[in-house]
Enzyme design. Structure first.
Site, mmCIF file in Angstrom:
data_model
loop_
_atom_site.group_PDB
_atom_site.id
_atom_site.type_symbol
_atom_site.label_atom_id
_atom_site.label_comp_id
_atom_site.label_asym_id
_atom_site.label_seq_id
_atom_site.Cartn_x
_atom_site.Cartn_y
_atom_site.Cartn_z
ATOM 1 N N CYS A 56 -10.987 5.070 19.682
ATOM 2 C CA CYS A 56 -11.436 3.925 18.887
ATOM 3 C C CYS A 56 -12.001 2.848 19.807
ATOM 4 O O CYS A 56 -11.461 2.575 20.878
ATOM 5 C CB CYS A 56 -10.257 3.370 18.079
ATOM 6 S SG CYS A 56 -10.749 2.023 17.008
ATOM 7 N N CYS A 60 -7.052 -3.270 20.011
ATOM 8 C CA CYS A 60 -5.763 -3.717 19.450
ATOM 9 C C CYS A 60 -4.630 -3.376 20.437
ATOM 10 O O CYS A 60 -4.397 -2.196 20.743
ATOM 11 C CB CYS A 60 -5.519 -3.040 18.105
ATOM 12 S SG CYS A 60 -6.957 -3.188 17.023
ATOM 13 N N CYS A 63 -2.045 -0.502 19.914
ATOM 14 C CA CYS A 63 -2.450 0.797 19.345
ATOM 15 C C CYS A 63 -2.684 1.901 20.364
ATOM 16 O O CYS A 63 -3.400 1.731 21.358
ATOM 17 C CB CYS A 63 -3.698 0.595 18.491
ATOM 18 S SG CYS A 63 -4.136 2.078 17.580
ATOM 19 N N CYS A 100 -1.471 8.246 2.243
ATOM 20 C CA CYS A 100 -2.275 7.246 2.952
ATOM 21 C C CYS A 100 -2.980 7.900 4.144
ATOM 22 O O CYS A 100 -2.331 8.452 5.026
ATOM 23 C CB CYS A 100 -1.352 6.122 3.412
ATOM 24 S SG CYS A 100 -2.226 4.858 4.327
ATOM 25 N N CYS A 131 -4.477 6.155 -0.780
ATOM 26 C CA CYS A 131 -4.655 4.946 0.035
ATOM 27 C C CYS A 131 -5.441 5.376 1.264
ATOM 28 O O CYS A 131 -5.198 6.470 1.789
ATOM 29 C CB CYS A 131 -3.288 4.407 0.451
ATOM 30 S SG CYS A 131 -3.405 2.994 1.576
ATOM 31 N N CYS A 191 -3.361 -3.391 0.198
ATOM 32 C CA CYS A 191 -2.167 -3.161 1.018
ATOM 33 C C CYS A 191 -2.412 -3.906 2.323
ATOM 34 O O CYS A 191 -3.304 -3.524 3.089
ATOM 35 C CB CYS A 191 -2.010 -1.651 1.252
ATOM 36 S SG CYS A 191 -0.699 -1.257 2.445
ATOM 37 N N ARG A 263 6.914 -3.158 2.155
ATOM 38 C CA ARG A 263 7.198 -1.851 2.765
ATOM 39 C C ARG A 263 7.844 -1.974 4.147
ATOM 40 O O ARG A 263 7.289 -2.619 5.047
ATOM 41 C CB ARG A 263 5.920 -1.008 2.876
ATOM 42 C CG ARG A 263 6.180 0.361 3.521
ATOM 43 C CD ARG A 263 5.015 1.322 3.452
ATOM 44 N NE ARG A 263 4.529 1.420 2.095
ATOM 45 C CZ ARG A 263 3.310 1.084 1.725
ATOM 46 N NH1 ARG A 263 2.455 0.639 2.618
ATOM 47 N NH2 ARG A 263 2.925 1.175 0.478
HETATM 48 N N1 SAM Z 1 -8.432 1.620 12.404
HETATM 49 C C1 SAM Z 1 -8.014 1.038 11.205
HETATM 50 C C2 SAM Z 1 -7.619 -0.409 11.349
HETATM 51 O O1 SAM Z 1 -7.180 -0.799 12.413
HETATM 52 O O2 SAM Z 1 -7.761 -1.137 10.373
HETATM 53 C C3 SAM Z 1 -6.912 1.801 10.513
HETATM 54 C C4 SAM Z 1 -5.786 2.445 11.296
HETATM 55 S S1 SAM Z 1 -4.655 1.328 12.092
HETATM 56 C C5 SAM Z 1 -3.761 2.438 13.097
HETATM 57 C C6 SAM Z 1 -3.559 0.801 10.799
HETATM 58 C C7 SAM Z 1 -2.494 -0.208 11.125
HETATM 59 O O3 SAM Z 1 -1.394 0.435 11.731
HETATM 60 C C8 SAM Z 1 -2.829 -1.332 12.094
HETATM 61 O O4 SAM Z 1 -3.532 -2.371 11.497
HETATM 62 C C9 SAM Z 1 -1.451 -1.791 12.525
HETATM 63 O O5 SAM Z 1 -0.989 -2.833 11.696
HETATM 64 C C10 SAM Z 1 -0.592 -0.534 12.353
HETATM 65 N N2 SAM Z 1 -0.189 -0.021 13.690
HETATM 66 C C11 SAM Z 1 -0.965 0.636 14.558
HETATM 67 N N3 SAM Z 1 -0.298 0.937 15.693
HETATM 68 C C12 SAM Z 1 0.954 0.429 15.534
HETATM 69 C C13 SAM Z 1 2.117 0.401 16.371
HETATM 70 N N4 SAM Z 1 2.105 0.922 17.589
HETATM 71 N N5 SAM Z 1 3.225 -0.189 15.886
HETATM 72 C C14 SAM Z 1 3.236 -0.722 14.643
HETATM 73 N N6 SAM Z 1 2.164 -0.726 13.826
HETATM 74 C C15 SAM Z 1 1.038 -0.171 14.264
HETATM 75 C C1 DTB Z 2 0.799 0.307 8.217
HETATM 76 O O1 DTB Z 2 1.013 -0.905 7.986
HETATM 77 N N1 DTB Z 2 1.487 1.030 9.090
HETATM 78 C C2 DTB Z 2 0.989 2.393 9.134
HETATM 79 C C3 DTB Z 2 -0.115 2.379 8.052
HETATM 80 N N2 DTB Z 2 -0.126 1.019 7.608
HETATM 81 C C4 DTB Z 2 -1.442 2.899 8.345
HETATM 82 C C5 DTB Z 2 0.608 2.841 10.485
HETATM 83 C C6 DTB Z 2 1.735 2.746 11.493
HETATM 84 C C7 DTB Z 2 1.268 3.327 12.799
HETATM 85 C C8 DTB Z 2 2.380 3.389 13.782
HETATM 86 C C9 DTB Z 2 1.925 3.903 15.094
HETATM 87 C C10 DTB Z 2 1.334 5.269 15.058
HETATM 88 O O2 DTB Z 2 1.942 6.236 14.545
HETATM 89 O O3 DTB Z 2 0.221 5.439 15.625
HETATM 90 FE FE1 SF4 Z 3 -8.709 1.204 16.368
HETATM 91 FE FE2 SF4 Z 3 -6.068 1.265 16.512
HETATM 92 FE FE3 SF4 Z 3 -7.311 -1.040 16.287
HETATM 93 FE FE4 SF4 Z 3 -7.294 0.650 14.185
HETATM 94 S S1 SF4 Z 3 -5.522 -0.368 15.089
HETATM 95 S S2 SF4 Z 3 -9.035 -0.511 14.959
HETATM 96 S S3 SF4 Z 3 -7.335 2.594 15.281
HETATM 97 S S4 SF4 Z 3 -7.482 0.377 18.029
#
Ligand code: SAM
Ligand code: DTB
Ligand code: SF4
Length: 340
Positions: A56, A60, A63, A100, A131, A191, A263
């Protein structure tokens, strides 16, 4: 309480005061509001799948999927529709009512979107709520998703506007809000929530909750994630958040957004059974169910089933969900009629 009496004008000092309440007072208040609006012994469950993993362009800090961090992640291209349907059916068989689908994109291209629309239609045909979380959307893309029958769009604010720059630099808070307004305008359920334990202050948590609860309509679903610390990400090694702070935030979300599903999201794998029970007492009534989240492990399903049995909690079925919503609406209308 009915839709007309839901507040959308919370001040940060009021929310902070709520977060500062003695723990028992806060939980009592949250649980009382919870009981006015929901069956306290029923939890809605959603399952997750990563339909496109890694590489990506965003940065973030939490992530695993950012190309800018040196994480040890197996990347995967957009999955075939059949694979997604198979996973959705397996989730449904285990009791999940919503599926989702998450993609590691800054935003979907129009070609990507066509593919995702096929997934939405196919999962919907299984009788599950759908979702997706695909990053930023244009208004036209939100219209297309609505036409495909999408029920929910997940797009988290992640944290407060003040703390946001410490976590993400490649897109703004305003960008997040704009996507959410496109989703709302199309009549797709919203959501949106955030992540705790990223080094933010209690005031930041209050500020994030103010953003969510002052939206013109509260998000139907409010995921509260505990940071899952992934090696190689900038936030790896952040000091762990006091679990009671997490529970306080859940309780405050319940009070501010009485009719939303709150949630208990990522991070359950590292939470004790007792902490999860307190989250449910504080008003959490939804969770992610299934052995995987997107790229990390979730709490095992067998452990979840056992915990629900020990607590006398049942999985909320789609029918129950609709009935609860109708009953709450009725109760609210009667209360309004007797007050006027
Ligand atoms: N790329 C898209 C975005 O960022 O909107 C969708 C996927 S992203 C992984 C969805 C959400 O997962 C993020 O906005 C974040 O709130 C949550 N998330 C991602 N990595 C996480 C982590 N390591 N711990 C907790 N929540 C996480
Ligand atoms: C949300 O609030 N949490 C979910 C879902 N929406 C997409 C994602 C959590 C991701 C946790 C880290 C991972 O598994 O990569
Ligand atoms: Fe990309 Fe992860 Fe950020 Fe979603 S949360 S935009 S997958 S870096």
């Amino acid at each position: 309480m009915n839709d007309q009496t839901l507040r959308h004008d919370w001040r940060i000092d009021e929310i902070e005061q709520m977060l500062n309440l003695p723990f028992n007072d806060l939980l009592f208040r949250a649980q009382s509001i919870h009981r006015d609006n929901f069956d306290p012994n029923s939890v809605q469950v959603s399952s997750l799948i990563s339909i496109k993993t890694g590489s990506c362009s965003e940065d973030c800090g939490y992530c695993s999927q950012s190309a800018k961090h040196g994480t040890d992640l197996e990347k995967e291209k957009l999955l075939p529709v059949e694979d997604v349907v198979k996973a959705a059916q397996a989730a449904k068989d285990k009791g999940s009512t919503r599926f989702c689908m998450g993609a590691a994109w800054r935003n979907p291209t129009d070609a990507n979107l066509q593919h995702v629309k096929e997934m939405i239609v196919a999962v919907h045909d299984l009788g599950m709520e759908t979702c997706v979380t695909l990053g930023m959307l244009t208004s036209k893309q939100a219209t297309e998703l609505k036409e495909a029958g999408l029920d929910y769009y997940n797009h988290n604010l992640d944290t407060s506007p003040e703390f946001y720059g410490n976590v993400v630099t490649t897109r703004t808070y305003e960008d997040r809000l704009k996507t959410l307004s496109h989703v709302r305008e199309q009549g797709i359920s919203v959501c949106s929530g955030g992540i705790l334990g990223m080094g933010e202050s209690r005031r930041d948590r209050a500020s994030m909750l103010r953003e969510l609860s002052n939206m013109s309509k509260h998000p139907e679903s409010v995921p509260v994630n505990m940071l899952v610390q992934v090696e190689g990400t900038p936030l790896y090694g952040t000091a762990a958040l006091d679990p009671f702070e997490f529970i306080r935030t859940i309780a405050t979300a319940r009070i501010l957004m009485p009719k939303s599903h709150v949630r208990l999201s990522a991070g359950r794998g590292e939470m004790s059974d007792e902490m999860q029970a307190l989250c449910f007492l504080a008003g959490a009534n939804s969770m992610f169910y299934g052995d995987r989240l997107l790229t990390t492990d979730n709490s095992e399903t067998s452990k979840d089933v056992e915990l629900f049995e020990r607590l006398g909690i049942s999985f909320q079925s789609s029918e129950e969900l609709q009935a609860t919503q109708a009953a709450c609406k009725n109760k609210g209308e009667k209360a309004l009629a007797s007050a006027t």
